[in-house]
Design an enzyme around this catalytic site. Structure first.
Site, PDB file in Angstrom:
ATOM      1  N   SER A 187       0.805  -1.220   0.000  1.00 20.65           N
ATOM      2  CA  SER A 187       0.000   0.000   0.000  1.00 20.65           C
ATOM      3  C   SER A 187       0.837   1.269   0.000  1.00 20.65           C
ATOM      4  O   SER A 187       0.435   2.280  -0.559  1.00 20.65           O
ATOM      5  CB  SER A 187      -0.925   0.019   1.217  1.00 20.65           C
ATOM      6  OG  SER A 187      -0.187  -0.036   2.419  1.00 20.65           O
ATOM      7  N   HIS A 235      -4.531  -3.762  -2.763  1.00 17.21           N
ATOM      8  CA  HIS A 235      -4.146  -2.816  -3.829  1.00 17.21           C
ATOM      9  C   HIS A 235      -3.893  -3.509  -5.162  1.00 17.21           C
ATOM     10  O   HIS A 235      -3.511  -2.849  -6.125  1.00 17.21           O
ATOM     11  CB  HIS A 235      -2.908  -2.025  -3.400  1.00 17.21           C
ATOM     12  CG  HIS A 235      -3.193  -1.104  -2.271  1.00 17.21           C
ATOM     13  ND1 HIS A 235      -3.536   0.224  -2.455  1.00 17.21           N
ATOM     14  CD2 HIS A 235      -3.242  -1.318  -0.940  1.00 17.21           C
ATOM     15  CE1 HIS A 235      -3.758   0.780  -1.282  1.00 17.21           C
ATOM     16  NE2 HIS A 235      -3.590  -0.128  -0.340  1.00 17.21           N
ATOM     17  N   LYS A 289     -11.067   0.013  -3.046  1.00 17.02           N
ATOM     18  CA  LYS A 289     -10.071   0.589  -3.958  1.00 17.02           C
ATOM     19  C   LYS A 289     -10.536   0.378  -5.398  1.00 17.02           C
ATOM     20  O   LYS A 289     -11.324   1.165  -5.887  1.00 17.02           O
ATOM     21  CB  LYS A 289      -8.706   0.011  -3.633  1.00 17.02           C
ATOM     22  CG  LYS A 289      -8.412   0.296  -2.125  1.00 17.02           C
ATOM     23  CD  LYS A 289      -7.091  -0.068  -1.648  1.00 17.02           C
ATOM     24  CE  LYS A 289      -7.021  -0.039  -0.117  1.00 17.02           C
ATOM     25  NZ  LYS A 289      -7.295   1.234   0.503  1.00 17.02           N
TER      26      LYS A 289
HETATM   27  C1  LIG Z   1      -3.085  -3.403   2.469  1.00 18.36           C
HETATM   28  C2  LIG Z   1      -4.391  -2.966   3.055  1.00 18.36           C
HETATM   29  N1  LIG Z   1      -5.142  -3.857   3.712  1.00 18.36           N
HETATM   30  C3  LIG Z   1      -6.324  -3.514   4.257  1.00 18.36           C
HETATM   31  C4  LIG Z   1      -6.813  -2.224   4.163  1.00 18.36           C
HETATM   32  C5  LIG Z   1      -8.114  -1.875   4.808  1.00 18.36           C
HETATM   33  O1  LIG Z   1      -9.092  -1.674   3.844  1.00 18.36           O
HETATM   34  P1  LIG Z   1     -10.333  -0.676   4.054  1.00 18.36           P
HETATM   35  O2  LIG Z   1      -9.761   0.710   4.073  1.00 18.36           O
HETATM   36  O3  LIG Z   1     -11.148  -0.917   2.853  1.00 18.36           O
HETATM   37  O4  LIG Z   1     -10.984  -1.012   5.320  1.00 18.36           O
HETATM   38  C6  LIG Z   1      -6.079  -1.278   3.466  1.00 18.36           C
HETATM   39  C7  LIG Z   1      -6.611   0.099   3.355  1.00 18.36           C
HETATM   40  O5  LIG Z   1      -5.981   1.055   3.232  1.00 18.36           O
HETATM   41  C8  LIG Z   1      -4.828  -1.641   2.909  1.00 18.36           C
HETATM   42  O6  LIG Z   1      -4.087  -0.749   2.270  1.00 18.36           O
END
Ligand SMILES: Cc1ncc(COP(=O)(O)O)c(C=O)c1O
Length: 391
Positions: A184, A212, A243
């Protein structure tokens, strides 16, 4: 005092306010499209949204959500285990299982709940979780909650992972290896072929967070595991709808029949209201678009390569490979802050990331590219970076 621990945060916020910048919680006053909006009173190009396929305003998603809210109401008012399982949730789980070619899928209310809840539940006291050092906060939160022994391996370093697996000996049978697809923060990709080979050799289980990379990598958009050809080696694929699918929610899919039992053991699934049906309906429409329009993925990568090359040509340290996440590291957090504001003043919204959210001690300006950006918008982003003041 209970509140003493917030003093540092309070001082940091005051300093920012005195400097006239407010990067955290910057308000989008208007959103006009996947790539344009108004922030701090200024029309901006949105270059930090994770809206990879650019479908947040796609009429098919908007209409599905509108029809669902009329049909199902505004919310479920309950958890999946109680009154919160609607036909929409079941249909989305079926469609996800079909997309990933597995028998089972679980839908969660957020991506955070999917990763945190799955990690917290799969491992327990006496087990081991081996985590890539750069993994997302939700993975760490789940690992801590699990009570398992947490061992970090160096970011994207299969040799370091192997060293740790070797040391674990027979404990590898109770080990969950966790990594991401596209990371991310820096936008780099896990060496999944090597990691899967290590799992085959040493044993254990592999969980990949494709937050991502869903819709971004792989011939069919299934993510980094598909692109690396290791899907049969991945025990649990988790990800988010927030996303590339342009909504909120998360998923976990697995070929293991035990997923049916795991589902009813995940507290982040049991003790929270299920996703709003309008959101689920828009995700179903978005998944259909992801599957039927590979051209979106090609456009995303054209834009990613254009931005990566443009910033590299300007001398920014953007990393060796193009990616839809283009992170520009900054050694000095104040410089990151003033640059973030200068970009905004120039009509470009990017993400400001500072420790501890950023990996290592770096601050960074994090751009993310969308299939919906036009070439001209990408050129304007590059021009705004070019105009940033030097040292
Ligand atoms: C690698 C990763 N996992 C999980 C999440 C959590 O997802 P959400 O923001 O949809 O709750 C994110 C969000 O930024 C992320 O970047």
């Amino acid at each position: 005092m209970l509140f003493d621990k917030f003093d540092a945060m309070s001082r940091a916020r005051e300093e920012l306010a005195e400097a006239g910048v407010s990067p955290f919680g910057a308000v989008a006053e208007e959103i006009h499209s996947a790539t344009e909006g108004v922030v701090q009173g200024k029309p901006v190009i949105l270059a930090g949204t994770n809206n990879y396929l650019g479908i947040t305003f796609d009429p098919r998603c908007v209409d599905s959500a509108r029809e669902a809210v009329a049909r199902w109401g505004t919310g479920t008012t309950g958890s999946r285990l109680a009154n919160g399982t609607f036909a929409e949730h079941v249909a989305l789980e079926r469609e996800l299982a079909d997309f990933f070619g597995v028998a089972r899928a679980i839908v969660f209310t957020t991506g955070y709940a999917a990763t945190q809840g799955t990690c917290a539940t799969l491992a327990g006291p006496g087990d081991v979780i081996l985590i890539d050092a750069d993994c997302h906060a939700s993975i760490y939160a789940g690992a801590r909650l699990s009570g398992a022994d947490i061992i970090r391996f160096k970011h994207n370093d299969a040799a370091d992972l192997e060293k740790r697996l070797r040391r674990l000996g027979e404990r590898t049978a109770d080990t969950l290896i966790v990594t991401e697809g596209i990371f991310s923060m820096r936008g780099d990709i896990a060496p999944l072929a090597e990691i899967a080979e290590l799992k085959r050799r040493y044993g254990g289980y592999l969980l990949v967070d494709e937050a991502h990379s869903l819709g971004v990598l792989g011939d069919n958009g299934r993510g980094a595991s598909e692109a690396a050809g290791v899907e049969p080696d991945v025990d649990f694929l988790v990800g988010t709808f927030s996303k590339s699918l342009g909504a909120t929610g998360g998923y976990c899919v697995s070929p293991h029949p035990v997923l049916d039992d795991i589902r009813f053991s995940i507290r982040a699934y049991i003790f929270t209201a299920s996703p709003v049906p309008a959101v689920v309906a828009s995700v179903r429409a978005a998944l259909g678009i992801l599957r039927s329009e590979p051209a979106l993925r090609r456009r995303l990568w054209d834009n990613a390569r254009r931005l990566h090359q443009g910033l590299a040509d300007l001398g920014f340290e953007v990393g060796p490979e193009a990616s839809p996440v283009v992170a520009v590291p900054m050694d000095d957090p104040r410089r990151a802050l003033t640059h973030w504001q200068a970009l905004l003043d120039a009509g470009i919204y990017v993400n400001l990331v500072v420790p501890p959210a950023s990996p290592g001690d770096h601050s960074m300006l994090r751009c993310s590219v969308s299939a919906a950006h036009t070439e001209e918008q990408i050129e304007r982003i590059i021009a705004a970076f070019a105009a940033l003041p030097g040292d």
